[in-house]
Design a protein around this motif. Structure first.
Motif, PDB file in Angstrom:
ATOM      1  N   SER A  31      59.817  75.784  37.896  1.00 37.48           N
ATOM      2  CA  SER A  31      60.663  75.311  38.997  1.00 37.48           C
ATOM      3  C   SER A  31      59.840  74.701  40.123  1.00 37.48           C
ATOM      4  CB  SER A  31      61.528  76.453  39.531  1.00 37.48           C
ATOM      5  OG  SER A  31      60.759  77.431  40.211  1.00 37.48           O
ATOM      6  N   LYS A  32      58.701  75.309  40.417  1.00 34.31           N
ATOM      7  CA  LYS A  32      57.891  74.838  41.536  1.00 34.31           C
ATOM      8  C   LYS A  32      57.142  73.545  41.205  1.00 34.31           C
ATOM      9  CE  LYS A  32      59.040  77.861  44.591  1.00 34.31           C
ATOM     10  NZ  LYS A  32      59.765  77.459  45.815  1.00 34.31           N
ATOM     11  N   GLU A  33      56.747  73.382  39.951  1.00 33.89           N
ATOM     12  CA  GLU A  33      56.093  72.126  39.575  1.00 33.89           C
ATOM     13  C   GLU A  33      57.111  70.986  39.571  1.00 33.89           C
ATOM     14  OE1 GLU A  33      52.774  70.367  36.484  1.00 33.89           O
ATOM     15  OE2 GLU A  33      53.456  72.442  36.312  1.00 33.89           O
ATOM     16  N   ALA A  34      58.338  71.279  39.160  1.00 39.05           N
ATOM     17  CA  ALA A  34      59.382  70.254  39.165  1.00 39.05           C
ATOM     18  C   ALA A  34      59.660  69.752  40.584  1.00 39.05           C
ATOM     19  CB  ALA A  34      60.660  70.817  38.542  1.00 39.05           C
ATOM     20  N   ILE A  35      59.544  70.644  41.564  1.00 33.75           N
ATOM     21  CA  ILE A  35      59.781  70.251  42.956  1.00 33.75           C
ATOM     22  C   ILE A  35      58.772  69.196  43.398  1.00 33.75           C
ATOM     23  CG2 ILE A  35      59.599  71.078  45.345  1.00 33.75           C
ATOM     24  CD1 ILE A  35      60.947  73.678  44.374  1.00 33.75           C
ATOM     25  N   ILE A  36      57.520  69.340  42.984  1.00 33.14           N
ATOM     26  CA  ILE A  36      56.501  68.353  43.361  1.00 33.14           C
ATOM     27  C   ILE A  36      56.862  66.979  42.804  1.00 33.14           C
ATOM     28  CG2 ILE A  36      54.074  67.697  43.151  1.00 33.14           C
ATOM     29  CD1 ILE A  36      53.373  70.669  43.067  1.00 33.14           C
ATOM     30  N   GLY A  37      57.310  66.932  41.551  1.00 35.47           N
ATOM     31  CA  GLY A  37      57.728  65.667  40.959  1.00 35.47           C
ATOM     32  C   GLY A  37      58.928  65.079  41.672  1.00 35.47           C
ATOM     33  N   LEU A  38      59.871  65.935  42.036  1.00 37.42           N
ATOM     34  CA  LEU A  38      61.060  65.481  42.744  1.00 37.42           C
ATOM     35  C   LEU A  38      60.709  64.906  44.109  1.00 37.42           C
ATOM     36  CD1 LEU A  38      64.198  65.391  42.927  1.00 37.42           C
ATOM     37  CD2 LEU A  38      64.080  67.719  43.865  1.00 37.42           C
ATOM     38  N   VAL A  39      59.780  65.540  44.806  1.00 38.79           N
ATOM     39  CA  VAL A  39      59.332  65.042  46.106  1.00 38.79           C
ATOM     40  C   VAL A  39      58.760  63.632  45.967  1.00 38.79           C
ATOM     41  CG1 VAL A  39      57.485  65.324  47.816  1.00 38.79           C
ATOM     42  CG2 VAL A  39      58.986  67.248  47.269  1.00 38.79           C
ATOM     43  N   ARG A  40      57.965  63.421  44.955  1.00 40.66           N
ATOM     44  CA  ARG A  40      57.332  62.103  44.784  1.00 40.66           C
ATOM     45  C   ARG A  40      58.355  61.018  44.470  1.00 40.66           C
ATOM     46  NH1 ARG A  40      52.402  64.774  41.319  1.00 40.66           N
ATOM     47  NH2 ARG A  40      51.083  65.325  43.094  1.00 40.66           N
ATOM     48  N   THR A  41      59.296  61.321  43.574  1.00 40.82           N
ATOM     49  CA  THR A  41      60.266  60.288  43.203  1.00 40.82           C
ATOM     50  C   THR A  41      61.219  59.981  44.357  1.00 40.82           C
ATOM     51  OG1 THR A  41      61.796  61.920  42.234  1.00 40.82           O
ATOM     52  CG2 THR A  41      60.184  60.901  40.760  1.00 40.82           C
ATOM     53  N   THR A  42      61.644  60.999  45.090  1.00 40.78           N
ATOM     54  CA  THR A  42      62.560  60.738  46.194  1.00 40.78           C
ATOM     55  C   THR A  42      61.851  60.061  47.372  1.00 40.78           C
ATOM     56  OG1 THR A  42      62.270  63.041  46.954  1.00 40.78           O
ATOM     57  CG2 THR A  42      64.189  62.557  45.585  1.00 40.78           C
ATOM     58  N   ALA A  43      60.578  60.378  47.566  1.00 40.64           N
ATOM     59  CA  ALA A  43      59.809  59.674  48.599  1.00 40.64           C
ATOM     60  C   ALA A  43      59.746  58.182  48.282  1.00 40.64           C
ATOM     61  CB  ALA A  43      58.400  60.256  48.692  1.00 40.64           C
ATOM     62  N   CYS A  44      59.642  57.879  46.995  1.00 42.44           N
ATOM     63  CA  CYS A  44      59.594  56.491  46.535  1.00 42.44           C
ATOM     64  C   CYS A  44      60.870  55.739  46.928  1.00 42.44           C
ATOM     65  CB  CYS A  44      59.475  56.479  45.020  1.00 42.44           C
ATOM     66  SG  CYS A  44      58.160  55.491  44.395  1.00 42.44           S
ATOM     67  N   GLU A  45      62.003  56.384  46.748  1.00 42.06           N
ATOM     68  CA  GLU A  45      63.278  55.741  47.053  1.00 42.06           C
ATOM     69  C   GLU A  45      63.573  55.693  48.546  1.00 42.06           C
ATOM     70  OE1 GLU A  45      68.114  56.421  46.566  1.00 42.06           O
ATOM     71  OE2 GLU A  45      66.734  57.734  45.468  1.00 42.06           O
ATOM     72  N   LEU A  46      63.296  56.782  49.250  1.00 40.57           N
ATOM     73  CA  LEU A  46      63.793  56.936  50.618  1.00 40.57           C
ATOM     74  C   LEU A  46      62.898  56.334  51.696  1.00 40.57           C
ATOM     75  CD1 LEU A  46      65.159  60.589  50.318  1.00 40.57           C
ATOM     76  CD2 LEU A  46      66.449  58.438  50.201  1.00 40.57           C
ATOM     77  N   GLY A  47      61.678  55.951  51.311  1.00 37.81           N
ATOM     78  CA  GLY A  47      60.761  55.385  52.293  1.00 37.81           C
ATOM     79  C   GLY A  47      61.297  54.143  52.969  1.00 37.81           C
TER      80      GLY A  47
ATOM     81  N   HIS B 273      64.084  53.662  54.043  1.00 37.99           N
ATOM     82  CA  HIS B 273      64.967  54.091  55.125  1.00 37.99           C
ATOM     83  C   HIS B 273      64.204  54.826  56.236  1.00 37.99           C
ATOM     84  CE1 HIS B 273      68.461  53.023  52.704  1.00 37.99           C
ATOM     85  NE2 HIS B 273      67.943  53.707  51.703  1.00 37.99           N
ATOM     86  N   GLY B 274      62.888  54.843  56.132  1.00 39.65           N
ATOM     87  CA  GLY B 274      62.084  55.537  57.132  1.00 39.65           C
ATOM     88  C   GLY B 274      62.109  57.040  56.971  1.00 39.65           C
ATOM     89  N   ILE B 275      62.452  57.511  55.776  1.00 40.44           N
ATOM     90  CA  ILE B 275      62.521  58.948  55.496  1.00 40.44           C
ATOM     91  C   ILE B 275      61.282  59.363  54.710  1.00 40.44           C
ATOM     92  CG2 ILE B 275      63.810  60.798  54.354  1.00 40.44           C
ATOM     93  CD1 ILE B 275      66.323  59.003  54.670  1.00 40.44           C
ATOM     94  N   ARG B 276      60.527  60.284  55.281  1.00 34.87           N
ATOM     95  CA  ARG B 276      59.351  60.819  54.601  1.00 34.87           C
ATOM     96  C   ARG B 276      59.730  62.099  53.848  1.00 34.87           C
ATOM     97  NH1 ARG B 276      55.924  62.987  57.608  1.00 34.87           N
ATOM     98  NH2 ARG B 276      57.100  63.135  59.551  1.00 34.87           N
ATOM     99  N   VAL B 277      59.211  62.242  52.623  1.00 32.90           N
ATOM    100  CA  VAL B 277      59.488  63.431  51.811  1.00 32.90           C
ATOM    101  C   VAL B 277      58.159  64.034  51.387  1.00 32.90           C
ATOM    102  CG1 VAL B 277      60.780  64.374  49.863  1.00 32.90           C
ATOM    103  CG2 VAL B 277      61.527  62.218  50.916  1.00 32.90           C
ATOM    104  N   ASN B 278      57.915  65.263  51.788  1.00 30.93           N
ATOM    105  CA  ASN B 278      56.650  65.929  51.485  1.00 30.93           C
ATOM    106  C   ASN B 278      56.872  67.357  51.010  1.00 30.93           C
ATOM    107  OD1 ASN B 278      54.490  63.960  52.273  1.00 30.93           O
ATOM    108  ND2 ASN B 278      55.560  64.042  54.238  1.00 30.93           N
ATOM    109  N   CYS B 279      55.798  67.920  50.510  1.00 28.29           N
ATOM    110  CA  CYS B 279      55.838  69.228  49.879  1.00 28.29           C
ATOM    111  C   CYS B 279      54.754  70.125  50.476  1.00 28.29           C
ATOM    112  CB  CYS B 279      55.576  69.023  48.387  1.00 28.29           C
ATOM    113  SG  CYS B 279      56.091  70.372  47.359  1.00 28.29           S
ATOM    114  N   ILE B 280      55.021  71.422  50.491  1.00 24.68           N
ATOM    115  CA  ILE B 280      54.032  72.406  50.928  1.00 24.68           C
ATOM    116  C   ILE B 280      53.873  73.440  49.827  1.00 24.68           C
ATOM    117  CG2 ILE B 280      53.473  74.170  52.644  1.00 24.68           C
ATOM    118  CD1 ILE B 280      55.248  72.652  54.616  1.00 24.68           C
ATOM    119  N   SER B 281      52.637  73.710  49.430  1.00 28.89           N
ATOM    120  CA  SER B 281      52.371  74.694  48.376  1.00 28.89           C
ATOM    121  C   SER B 281      51.500  75.820  48.924  1.00 28.89           C
ATOM    122  CB  SER B 281      51.667  74.027  47.185  1.00 28.89           C
ATOM    123  OG  SER B 281      52.562  73.209  46.469  1.00 28.89           O
TER     124      SER B 281
END
Length: 278
Positions: free
Chosen positions: A166-182, A184-192
């Motif tokens: 589940s936690k590794e999937a979150i990292i992938g999700l952060v990267r793909t959504t950052a790709c789309e939402l940038g 719109h000026g939306i930053r998407v990041n992760c903390i581990s």
């Protein structure tokens, strides 16, 4: 070592006027982050299933509390709507809620238990990103979305198969959504984080060492001794909260699709001293 109250003295109000929703915000990392964000001028909506703790904390920081089971998409949407109706905007979404889930061999993994874990750890994060992105795009102000992953996503053998998945999937999700939402000026990041004495980690140590009365302080001591390259130092809730503050602030305005690891170097090198350093 710098103490949390000493950090507060140097607060620069980096989130002045910002509005943040924090899932899993009633205790642990979420609660520490809520306090730090509030100290830096943010208005906080705490979304959790721990109603008593969440309400008490929200009251203490001038925030709002809402009961929120992140596996239920409607609950997450309601938490974001509360922020919008309260302050008219959403600037920060911290998808922090999570559970440990089933343990044991992959050969005996209970798929119902796995799906239950994924409904919270992964689907809950999807719900948060989805509805935060909608609100931020409509608001036209940009924004910051943060998600909590784990050192278990980077290094095998630290946690169960289900939790690590589940936690590794979150990292992938952060990267793909950052790709789309940038756009719109939306930053998407992760903390581990690693080795932070959360209720989840303490419970895991109790099971592992068969010591039901083990305290968080004991877990911290064990992590400090062997869990990082910084011997005598373990991770704290405040360490993660300060990382979240940085990523949520304009100081990190050009950082997106990034996974910030808070582990004292643990996942980068062996904690056993090599002969080459002797």
């Amino acid at each position: 070592m710098e103490l949390p109250d000493e950090r507060q003295k140097f607060s620069t109000k980096r989130l002045m006027g910002k509005v943040a929703v924090i899932t899993g915000g009633a205790r642990g990392i979420g609660a520490a982050t809520a306090k730090v964000f509030a100290q830096n001028g943010a208005h906080i909506v705490i979304a959790d299933i721990l109603d008593e703790l969440g309400t008490k904390l929200a009251d203490s920081i001038g925030g709002r509390y809402i009961h929120c089971d992140v596996s239920n998409e409607t609950d997450v949407e309601s938490a974001i709507q509360l922020a919008l109706s309260w302050k008219g905007q959403l600037d920060i979404m911290f998808n922090n809620a999570g559970i440990s889930g089933p343990e044991g061999s992959i050969t005996n993994l209970d798929m119902k238990q796995l799906n239950s874990l994924l409904s919270i750890n992964l689907n809950g994060t999807v719900h948060g990103i989805k509805h935060a992105a909608r609100a931020m795009i409509k608001g036209g102000r940009g924004g910051c979305i943060l998600c909590t992953s784990s050192s278990a996503a980077l290094m095998s053998g630290l946690a169960s198969h289900a939790y690590s998945l589940s936690k590794e999937a979150i990292i992938g999700l952060v990267r793909t959504t950052a790709c789309e939402l940038g756009v719109h000026g939306i930053r998407v990041n992760c903390i581990s984080p690693h080795g932070v004495p959360s209720e989840m980690l303490v419970t895991a140590y109790r099971k592992l060492l068969k010591k039901v009365d083990m305290k968080a302080e004991e877990v911290s001591e064990m992590v400090a001794e062997k869990g990082s390259l910084l011997r005598g130092r373990c991770g704290s809730f405040e360490d993660v909260a300060q990382a979240a503050l940085f990523l949520a602030s304009e100081d990190a305005g050009f950082i997106t699709a990034h996974n910030l690891v808070i582990d004292g170097g643990y996942t980068s090198a062996s904690t056993t001293k090599s002969f080459i350093y002797q």
